[in-house]
Design an enzyme around this catalytic site. Structure first.
Site, PDB file in Angstrom:
ATOM      1  N   THR A  71     -21.015  22.690  88.605  1.00 42.28           N
ATOM      2  CA  THR A  71     -21.892  22.945  89.741  1.00 42.28           C
ATOM      3  C   THR A  71     -21.582  22.084  90.965  1.00 42.28           C
ATOM      4  O   THR A  71     -21.336  22.600  92.057  1.00 42.28           O
ATOM      5  CB  THR A  71     -23.357  22.748  89.315  1.00 42.28           C
ATOM      6  N   ASP A  84     -27.308  29.911  90.964  1.00 41.61           N
ATOM      7  CA  ASP A  84     -26.455  29.101  90.090  1.00 41.61           C
ATOM      8  C   ASP A  84     -26.152  29.858  88.796  1.00 41.61           C
ATOM      9  O   ASP A  84     -27.040  30.451  88.181  1.00 41.61           O
ATOM     10  CB  ASP A  84     -27.185  27.791  89.771  1.00 41.61           C
ATOM     11  N   HIS A 103     -27.420  28.826  79.943  1.00 39.18           N
ATOM     12  CA  HIS A 103     -27.162  27.683  79.068  1.00 39.18           C
ATOM     13  C   HIS A 103     -27.983  27.771  77.786  1.00 39.18           C
ATOM     14  O   HIS A 103     -27.468  27.529  76.681  1.00 39.18           O
ATOM     15  CB  HIS A 103     -27.489  26.376  79.793  1.00 39.18           C
ATOM     16  N   ASP A 141     -28.681  30.112  85.808  1.00 36.78           N
ATOM     17  CA  ASP A 141     -27.860  29.149  85.067  1.00 36.78           C
ATOM     18  C   ASP A 141     -28.619  28.573  83.880  1.00 36.78           C
ATOM     19  O   ASP A 141     -28.068  28.448  82.785  1.00 36.78           O
ATOM     20  CB  ASP A 141     -27.429  28.027  86.013  1.00 36.78           C
ATOM     21  N   HIS A 196     -20.231  29.399  89.662  1.00 37.47           N
ATOM     22  CA  HIS A 196     -19.377  29.601  88.483  1.00 37.47           C
ATOM     23  C   HIS A 196     -19.980  30.684  87.609  1.00 37.47           C
ATOM     24  O   HIS A 196     -21.100  31.154  87.866  1.00 37.47           O
ATOM     25  CB  HIS A 196     -19.248  28.306  87.663  1.00 37.47           C
ATOM     26  N   HIS A 242     -20.087  26.403  80.971  1.00 38.56           N
ATOM     27  CA  HIS A 242     -19.024  26.638  81.944  1.00 38.56           C
ATOM     28  C   HIS A 242     -18.262  25.334  82.109  1.00 38.56           C
ATOM     29  O   HIS A 242     -18.547  24.354  81.435  1.00 38.56           O
ATOM     30  CB  HIS A 242     -19.619  27.105  83.276  1.00 38.56           C
TER      31      HIS A 242
END
Length: 408
Positions: free
Chosen positions: A73, A37, A198, A194, A242, A347
């Protein structure tokens, strides 16, 4: 004596062919879909990744994998699974409201996540099972719900605490049962790239560490597949949903400076903000936002660009606001009560933005060696997988001809 030797020779030859055929039948056509991810298309250039590099050298890499919009996601993982754009599979955001069901969906709502009414289209694991082959899903959006009253042979309820190697070991066990429960298609999912993106942003040391952790897992996966004697008979696709981009307090759009935020019923949040508007106020609110477009774009449902493939579904609300890359939209109250927001990375922006593009690497006997191809849309993944598995696909928005250049 000569007749006896001939009989023995024929018996040995037939037995050998039978054993070879049995091995080929067991191990051919396997597909393993692996996702990290939030793994941006260029992350392999940011860190030391010897295990990824080996797969790239003997396989395929693209210049990027273009996500569906919004570049979030849940919409993207379900688009990969079905080969359908959000307006055709119903998954239009991480958060949704369905006026026909009068129900809300959020990724943290277990009842909603497991409710098949939210999922339209046919996911790849159902396509596999309908052909008589077997599927196993280790954490993939949609696989926890009985879509079409079906489930994959093996599946897991999402558990973020389950260790990385345990995920791999479990899936490889599914792929090597040597009985009616052995799977031909499996998925693996890892969240940590991911999470670090973040928290710290895509250019942070923490993300570099996460990339190298992912590389270690690829090394472990390949080693375990070789030990299980299925590596040479399995096509591996490594993807992401992504990319990621930096955000900061210096790049914000404050709704209060244009409209009264109380006039909006926000369904999904920035950077692709979806909202209904109080009755009778739609045109007023839209026109005011349109007059003040700076660092964002606003669309009524009917005016959403066709390239987003998002507007033709009843779950799309009145307005869509799309922030420019790196900007965040919210109310003054929210910004004031969260002084460190936004920070790190996020994202959800326009899927044409390069920083939203994701990773694609593939390796296996059906893929070319050392081949680099241009970026392509993630909806084609379903068609690639059904082709590799030699099964008939359901109706999709993808097209194998768009990506067949990667195949031998």
């Amino acid at each position: 004596m000569k007749k006896l030797l001939l009989i023995l020779l024929i018996s040995v030859t037939v037995a050998g062919c039978t054993n070879q055929k049995s091995q080929d039948n067991r191990d051919s056509d396997k597909v393993l879909l692996v996702s990290f991810d939030g793994f941006r298309y260029d992350y392999l250039s940011k860190a030391n990744t010897p295990n990824f590099d080996k797969l790239v050298e003997t396989g395929v890499i693209s210049d990027g994998l273009i996500p569906v919009f919004p570049s979030k996601t849940f919409p993207n993982y379900y688009a990969m699974a079905t080969g359908l754009y959000p307006e055709n599979n119903g998954f239009v955001g991480n958060n949704m409201y369905d006026p026909e069901m009068d129900a809300r969906f959020s990724i943290g709502n277990r009842d909603a996540v497991e409710n098949p009414d939210w999922y339209e289209g046919e996911p790849i694991w159902n396509t596999v099972e309908k052909t008589g082959k077997k599927a196993g899903t280790m954490f993939w959006v949609g696989s926890e719900a009985p879509i079409q009253n079906m489930r994959p042979t093996h599946w897991k309820v999402y558990d973020q605490s389950l260790g990385d190697s345990a995920r791999i070991d479990t899936v490889l066990k599914w792929m090597t049962y040597d009985n009616q429960d052995e799977v031909d298609f499996a998925t693996l999912y890892f969240h940590f790239v991911d999470s670090e993106g973040h928290r710290h942003g895509p250019d942070s040391p923490e993300v570099i560490d996460a990339i190298e952790r992912a590389d270690d897992l690829i090394g472990y996966l390949v080693q375990r597949m070789r030990e299980a004697q299925i590596r040479d008979q399995t096509n591996i696709l490594i993807v992401s949903d992504h990319g990621m981009t930096e955000v900061s307090r210096e790049r914000i759009v404050v709704l209060d400076e244009m409209i009264n935020p109380d006039d909006l019923e926000v369904i999904a949040y920035s950077p692709a903000l979806m909202a209904n508007v109080k009755e009778g106020k739609l045109e007023e609110v839209y026109n005011t936002l349109k007059e003040n477009e700076e660092n964002f774009r606003v669309y009524r449902k009917k005016d959403i660009p066709d390239r987003y493939h998002l507007k033709n579904h009843h779950r799309i609300p009145d307005l869509l606001l799309v922030a420019d890359l790196g900007y965040i939209i919210n109310s003054r109250e929210y910004f004031d009560s969260n002084p460190d927001y936004p920070s790190g990375g996020t994202h959800g922006f326009d899927n044409q933005e390069k920083e939203m593009h994701a990773l694609f690497v593939a390796n296996g006997t059906d893929f070319k060696n050392g081949f680099r191809m241009k970026e392509f849309q993630s909806i084609h993944l379903y068609e690639i997988m059904t082709h590799l598995l030699d099964i008939d696909p359901a109706e999709t928005d993808g097209n194998i001809d768009s990506v067949s250049v990667m195949l031998k």
